[in-house]
Design an enzyme around this catalytic site. Structure first.
Site, mmCIF file in Angstrom:
data_model
loop_
_atom_site.group_PDB
_atom_site.id
_atom_site.type_symbol
_atom_site.label_atom_id
_atom_site.label_comp_id
_atom_site.label_asym_id
_atom_site.label_seq_id
_atom_site.Cartn_x
_atom_site.Cartn_y
_atom_site.Cartn_z
ATOM 1 C CB ILE A 34 -50.818 52.038 -24.923
ATOM 2 C CG1 ILE A 34 -50.859 53.432 -24.315
ATOM 3 C CG2 ILE A 34 -51.336 52.021 -26.360
ATOM 4 C CD1 ILE A 34 -49.875 54.401 -24.969
ATOM 5 C CG ASN A 91 -51.937 40.333 -34.642
ATOM 6 O OD1 ASN A 91 -52.667 39.361 -34.810
ATOM 7 N ND2 ASN A 91 -52.202 41.288 -33.762
ATOM 8 C CD GLU A 99 -52.653 48.381 -34.759
ATOM 9 O OE1 GLU A 99 -52.166 49.008 -33.800
ATOM 10 O OE2 GLU A 99 -53.856 48.099 -34.852
ATOM 11 C CG HIS A 104 -45.929 42.834 -30.678
ATOM 12 N ND1 HIS A 104 -45.453 43.384 -31.852
ATOM 13 C CD2 HIS A 104 -47.281 42.906 -30.742
ATOM 14 C CE1 HIS A 104 -46.494 43.784 -32.581
ATOM 15 N NE2 HIS A 104 -47.601 43.494 -31.942
HETATM 16 P P1 AMP Z 1 -50.200 44.584 -33.339
HETATM 17 O O1 AMP Z 1 -51.430 44.977 -34.096
HETATM 18 O O2 AMP Z 1 -50.155 43.115 -33.044
HETATM 19 O O3 AMP Z 1 -48.937 45.095 -33.998
HETATM 20 O O4 AMP Z 1 -50.340 45.255 -31.904
HETATM 21 C C1 AMP Z 1 -49.686 46.432 -31.529
HETATM 22 C C2 AMP Z 1 -50.146 46.750 -30.119
HETATM 23 O O5 AMP Z 1 -49.267 47.725 -29.585
HETATM 24 C C3 AMP Z 1 -51.560 47.307 -30.012
HETATM 25 O O6 AMP Z 1 -52.329 46.463 -29.167
HETATM 26 C C4 AMP Z 1 -51.347 48.696 -29.402
HETATM 27 O O7 AMP Z 1 -52.358 49.065 -28.502
HETATM 28 C C5 AMP Z 1 -50.004 48.539 -28.715
HETATM 29 N N1 AMP Z 1 -49.225 49.766 -28.517
HETATM 30 C C6 AMP Z 1 -48.946 50.730 -29.428
HETATM 31 N N2 AMP Z 1 -48.181 51.691 -28.885
HETATM 32 C C7 AMP Z 1 -47.951 51.311 -27.601
HETATM 33 C C8 AMP Z 1 -47.227 51.881 -26.509
HETATM 34 N N3 AMP Z 1 -46.565 53.044 -26.627
HETATM 35 N N4 AMP Z 1 -47.213 51.222 -25.330
HETATM 36 C C9 AMP Z 1 -47.886 50.063 -25.186
HETATM 37 N N5 AMP Z 1 -48.578 49.470 -26.179
HETATM 38 C C10 AMP Z 1 -48.626 50.081 -27.363
#
Ligand code: AMP
Length: 121
Positions: A34, A91, A99, A104
């Site tokens: 996103i 991560n 996050e 993922h």
């Molecule tokens: P991480 O810090 O590795 O957990 O990355 C989480 C990722 O999820 C970030 O790059 C966000 O931009 C992405 N993200 C969060 N919510 C959504 C969503 N609803 N759809 C797509 N990506 C998302």
């Protein structure tokens, strides 16, 4: 850490919130991030409930591990990024600055991606 079924990727997997899907099979779902950090920024998530790469590699079945990692590679091939190259990154936990607590892999591509990690602050 126990799996939180209310995390955003669990909701996407259940179809409760939308995503821009690029790939799906029995083992994985892939969709556009996103908040893209590169011209191509796709997330690949396993269908099973795993908090992180640590949880997955400790607890997933051989079939889940094989299916998921094959999907990561297939997504990159279907995105057409294997020629110029890409970065796959997961991560884990606090210092990894994870996050969303559902495993993922990020697939970044479409430009020279720079240093692997930032220098220490
Ligand atoms: P991480 O810090 O590795 O957990 O990355 C989480 C990722 O999820 C970030 O790059 C966000 O931009 C992405 N993200 C969060 N919510 C959504 C969503 N609803 N759809 C797509 N990506 C998302």
């Amino acid at each position: 850490m126990a799996y939180d079924r209310n995390n955003v990727f669990a909701k996407i997997l259940r179809g409760e919130i939308p995503c821009k899907k690029v790939f799906e099979d029995d083992w994985a779902l892939a969709f556009h991030d996103i908040n893209p950090q590169a011209p191509v920024h796709v997330l690949v998530v396993p269908k099973g409930e795993y908090v992180s790469l640590d949880d997955f590699t400790a607890n997933a079945s051989e079939a889940e591990i094989a299916g998921f990692f094959r999907a990561v590679g297939q997504v990159a091939r279907e995105l057409g990024v294997t020629g110029p190259g890409y970065r796959a990154l997961s991560n884990v936990g606090h210092d990894g600055q994870q996050e969303v607590p559902h495993l993922h892999f990020h697939i970044f591509a479409g430009r020279r991606l720079g240093r692997m990690v930032a220098r220490a602050e």
